[in-house]
Design a protein around this motif. Structure first.
Motif, PDB file in Angstrom:
ATOM      1  N   ASN A 233     116.957  81.737 -24.154  1.00 13.78           N
ATOM      2  CA  ASN A 233     115.626  81.188 -23.865  1.00 13.78           C
ATOM      3  C   ASN A 233     115.809  80.135 -22.784  1.00 13.78           C
ATOM      4  O   ASN A 233     115.520  78.964 -22.951  1.00 13.78           O
ATOM      5  CB  ASN A 233     115.012  80.581 -25.130  1.00 13.78           C
ATOM      6  N   ASP A 234     116.338  80.591 -21.661  1.00 15.43           N
ATOM      7  CA  ASP A 234     116.825  79.718 -20.611  1.00 15.43           C
ATOM      8  C   ASP A 234     115.732  78.875 -19.968  1.00 15.43           C
ATOM      9  O   ASP A 234     114.624  79.357 -19.704  1.00 15.43           O
ATOM     10  CB  ASP A 234     117.509  80.546 -19.507  1.00 15.43           C
ATOM     11  N   GLY A 260     111.260  91.007 -16.615  1.00 17.85           N
ATOM     12  CA  GLY A 260     111.527  89.886 -17.530  1.00 17.85           C
ATOM     13  C   GLY A 260     112.506  90.213 -18.630  1.00 17.85           C
ATOM     14  O   GLY A 260     112.746  89.393 -19.518  1.00 17.85           O
ATOM     15  N   GLN A 261     113.093  91.435 -18.568  1.00 11.65           N
ATOM     16  CA  GLN A 261     113.985  91.888 -19.658  1.00 11.65           C
ATOM     17  C   GLN A 261     115.435  91.574 -19.361  1.00 11.65           C
ATOM     18  O   GLN A 261     116.270  92.464 -19.169  1.00 11.65           O
ATOM     19  CB  GLN A 261     113.784  93.390 -19.878  1.00 11.65           C
ATOM     20  N   VAL A 262     115.680  90.270 -19.218  1.00 14.32           N
ATOM     21  CA  VAL A 262     117.027  89.813 -18.886  1.00 14.32           C
ATOM     22  C   VAL A 262     117.361  88.664 -19.822  1.00 14.32           C
ATOM     23  O   VAL A 262     116.524  87.753 -20.009  1.00 14.32           O
ATOM     24  CB  VAL A 262     117.099  89.302 -17.430  1.00 14.32           C
ATOM     25  N   CYS A 263     118.555  88.702 -20.424  1.00 18.66           N
ATOM     26  CA  CYS A 263     118.881  87.654 -21.399  1.00 18.66           C
ATOM     27  C   CYS A 263     118.902  86.288 -20.707  1.00 18.66           C
ATOM     28  O   CYS A 263     118.587  85.274 -21.310  1.00 18.66           O
ATOM     29  CB  CYS A 263     120.207  87.940 -22.055  1.00 18.66           C
ATOM     30  N   THR A 264     119.293  86.287 -19.425  1.00 20.99           N
ATOM     31  CA  THR A 264     119.366  85.011 -18.702  1.00 20.99           C
ATOM     32  C   THR A 264     118.169  84.808 -17.773  1.00 20.99           C
ATOM     33  O   THR A 264     118.238  84.043 -16.816  1.00 20.99           O
ATOM     34  CB  THR A 264     120.654  84.975 -17.845  1.00 20.99           C
ATOM     35  N   ALA A 265     117.085  85.487 -18.033  1.00 18.64           N
ATOM     36  CA  ALA A 265     115.861  85.246 -17.238  1.00 18.64           C
ATOM     37  C   ALA A 265     115.379  83.827 -17.494  1.00 18.64           C
ATOM     38  O   ALA A 265     115.599  83.257 -18.561  1.00 18.64           O
ATOM     39  CB  ALA A 265     114.777  86.241 -17.636  1.00 18.64           C
ATOM     40  N   ALA A 266     114.697  83.283 -16.478  1.00 24.69           N
ATOM     41  CA  ALA A 266     114.045  81.986 -16.674  1.00 24.69           C
ATOM     42  C   ALA A 266     112.887  82.207 -17.638  1.00 24.69           C
ATOM     43  O   ALA A 266     112.031  83.064 -17.399  1.00 24.69           O
ATOM     44  CB  ALA A 266     113.539  81.467 -15.338  1.00 24.69           C
ATOM     45  N   LYS A 267     112.854  81.486 -18.754  1.00 24.20           N
ATOM     46  CA  LYS A 267     111.835  81.733 -19.770  1.00 24.20           C
ATOM     47  C   LYS A 267     111.026  80.471 -20.089  1.00 24.20           C
ATOM     48  O   LYS A 267     109.815  80.527 -20.257  1.00 24.20           O
ATOM     49  CB  LYS A 267     112.483  82.301 -21.034  1.00 24.20           C
ATOM     50  N   ARG A 268     111.712  79.334 -20.145  1.00 26.06           N
ATOM     51  CA  ARG A 268     111.008  78.068 -20.423  1.00 26.06           C
ATOM     52  C   ARG A 268     111.015  77.227 -19.143  1.00 26.06           C
ATOM     53  O   ARG A 268     112.060  76.755 -18.712  1.00 26.06           O
ATOM     54  CB  ARG A 268     111.709  77.330 -21.560  1.00 26.06           C
ATOM     55  N   ALA A 367     105.909  83.633 -19.055  1.00 23.58           N
ATOM     56  CA  ALA A 367     106.522  82.315 -18.801  1.00 23.58           C
ATOM     57  C   ALA A 367     105.900  81.273 -19.708  1.00 23.58           C
ATOM     58  O   ALA A 367     104.679  81.257 -19.899  1.00 23.58           O
ATOM     59  CB  ALA A 367     106.306  81.919 -17.346  1.00 23.58           C
ATOM     60  N   GLN A 368     106.737  80.415 -20.288  1.00 20.37           N
ATOM     61  CA  GLN A 368     106.259  79.259 -21.037  1.00 20.37           C
ATOM     62  C   GLN A 368     106.446  78.040 -20.134  1.00 20.37           C
ATOM     63  O   GLN A 368     107.535  77.822 -19.610  1.00 20.37           O
ATOM     64  CB  GLN A 368     107.087  79.062 -22.306  1.00 20.37           C
TER      65      GLN A 368
END
Ligand SMILES: NC(=O)C1=CN([C@@H]2O[C@H](COP(=O)(O)OP(=O)(O)OC[C@H]3O[C@@H](n4cnc5c(N)ncnc54)[C@H](O)[C@@H]3O)[C@@H](O)[C@H]2O)C=CC1
Ligand SMILES: CCCCCC(=O)O
Length: 459
Positions: A233-234, A260-268, A367-368
């Motif tokens: 939840n990078d 957006g299906q990437v473990c290291t995607a920008a999420k927060r 995106a959060q």
């Protein structure tokens, strides 16, 4: 669960693959173990390096053909699929050029006598891999283990069987003997039985926390080492002195790459309050400009999610987040009137800590956005997560960046760039993002016996 190729752009079933029965699994395991005992694994590394050079050349020469296999089977934009094939070629080449150096004996100074550590293969490695980078995830485990002499069995995700089969053929065409790398269309129960078998000495999994916990527990129960690369939840932190145009563009891309299906995607997205309005405006503009469509069409900038189930999961997460008080700043819905698995690029704001979304990974273009007053609040928020995989910090003050990078509790931090990957750099995380490292010199030593030898000074 059947192994099927279903095109996520139109949900058309292309092919179903025959699963492997227990007899075929035993044959694969026996062949892999026999190879590990043979001169191929125990002898000169040069014979194995030759295969990696050839594998690299094969993939580099077939980028377009192989990229299409990826895009049709899991929906990745064709340009991104080409990038995935190319990095696979790079990884094979990296280990072909560096494995001998990484695995040479390391001398140790000791009063006990002349001492050194040798590096030996340990046996058959069971790899369990996900669909989101269907070739990259395989190369990341194959290249170092083939170089060191371990044999690899792979269970790939059930929605990318064509990628799985294609990769196995490439490894064979590169000259690897039977048993060096074997793809198995098998069940979760069969994975468990393989892990239990004494001929298997290690387990590598990339995927969800749930799968990682189950597989690593099975391995641990048999006293076998595992490496796990799980969810993330990078954070994508934008400080008050950052280049906002650059950060907004990079941030949008970091969220929607591979849908957006990437473990290291920008999420927060954690934004300093002084630049929050400007960032959110520009970030939203980039989301508005995205064009959904066929991943094979170069003009498409947002592809489908990998499956219809993935859309259902993401849609429920967004609805729940809003139910618990989050504000829907942009998007938020499944794209209707389209047979594909499309979800609108979405921005959620005002997520409080009691909202389930606060701790959840959104594996899609959602995106959060959080706003903080200072670096102290940023670090507190960034580290208030069950995950610890990657993260990014955007600022023009590199001393400030270095300090923040050291304080953020993840396995990787990039400054003024989204989290990325390269053969020469270690990849992995902490907390519920897993343990162990892949790639670089660290990745090749995860499954070798680092054996100490001492020629005693006094007999
Ligand atoms: N770390 C990463 O790069 C990735 C993380 N994920 C995470 O996983 C979530 C679900 O995606 P999936 O592909 O369905 O991941 P998953 O974890 O269900 O599947 C990953 C691999 O593990 C296998 N698997 C699952 N449960 C297993 C079990 N009990 N025993 C043996 N093998 C098992 C699957 O068949 C697949 O090959 C995503 O929402 C994301 O959070 C998914 C893809 C990549
Ligand atoms: C380009 C980044 C690769 C990330 C691989 C993963 O999601 O596990």
């Amino acid at each position: 669960m059947p192994y099927q190729t279903i095109n996520p752009f139109n949900n058309k079933l292309i092919k179903e693959y025959q699963t492997h029965n227990d007899k075929q699994v035993e044959q694969a395991l026996s062949t892999a173990h026999a190879l590990y005992k043979s001169d191929w694994a125990q002898g000169d590394i040069k014979q194995r390096i030759k295969v990696l050079h050839k594998l690299s050349e094969l993939m580099a020469s077939r980028v377009d053909e192989l990229a299409e296999v990826v895009s049709v089977e899991m929906g990745k934009l064709i340009g991104q699929s080409r990038g995935e094939v190319q990095i696979c070629a790079d990884i094979a080449k990296f280990y072909a050029e560096n494995a001998e150096e990484f695995l040479k004996p390391v001398p140790y100074k000791s009063d006990l006598g002349e001492a050194w550590v040798e590096h030996h293969p340990i046996g058959v490695i069971m790899a369990v891999e996900p669909w989101n980078f269907p070739f990259y995830q395989l190369m990341r485990v194959l290249a170092p283990n083939l170089a060191s002499g371990n044999s690899v069995l792979v269970k790939h995700a059930s929605i990318v069987p064509h990628c799985a089969e294609t990769f196995e053929k490439l490894v064979s065409e590169a000259g690897a003997p039977k048993g060096a790398y074997t793809n198995l269309f098998i069940s979760q129960d069969q994975v468990a039985s393989i892990i239990d078998d004494d001929r298997v000495q290690g387990v590598a999994l990339t995927g969800s926390e749930k799968a990682g916990a189950i597989v690593a527990a099975r391995a641990a129960g048999k006293l076998k080492k595992s490496t796990l690369e799980l969810g993330g939840n990078d954070v994508f932190a934008v400080l008050d002195d950052a280049d906002i145009d650059h950060a907004a563009k990079a941030g949008a891309q970091a969220r929607v790459s591979n849908a957006g299906q990437v473990c290291t995607a920008a999420k927060r997205f954690i934004i300093h309050e002084k630049v929050a309005d400007e960032f959110l405006k520009k970030f939203t503009e980039h989301f508005k400009a995205l064009k959904i469509g066929d991943p094979l069409d170069k003009s498409t900038t947002l592809g489908p999610l990998s499956s219809a189930d993935a859309v259902k999961t993401l849609s429920k997460q967004v609805d729940d987040a809003v139910k618990h008080g989050a504000k829907l700043h942009f998007g938020g819905k499944k794209v209707t009137g389209n047979p594909g698995n499309f979800f609108e690029p979405t921005i959620l704001t005002h997520i409080t800590r009691d909202n389930p979304a606060y701790f959840e990974e959104f594996f899609g273009p959602v995106a959060q956005v959080y706003i903080v007053k200072n670096d102290e609040e940023l670090v507190k928020l960034a580290n208030d997560s069950h995950y610890g995989l990657g993260g990014s910090v955007f600022t023009t003050d590199l001393n400030r960046a270095r300090k923040l990078a050291s304080q953020i509790e993840t396995g990787m931090v990039y400054v003024n760039s989204p989290t990325d990957t390269a053969a020469e750099l270690p990849f992995g995380g902490v907390k519920r993002s897993g343990f162990g490292r892949e790639l670089s010199d660290l990745g090749i030593k995860e499954f070798v016996n680092q054996k100490l030898v001492v020629l005693a000074a006094k007999s």
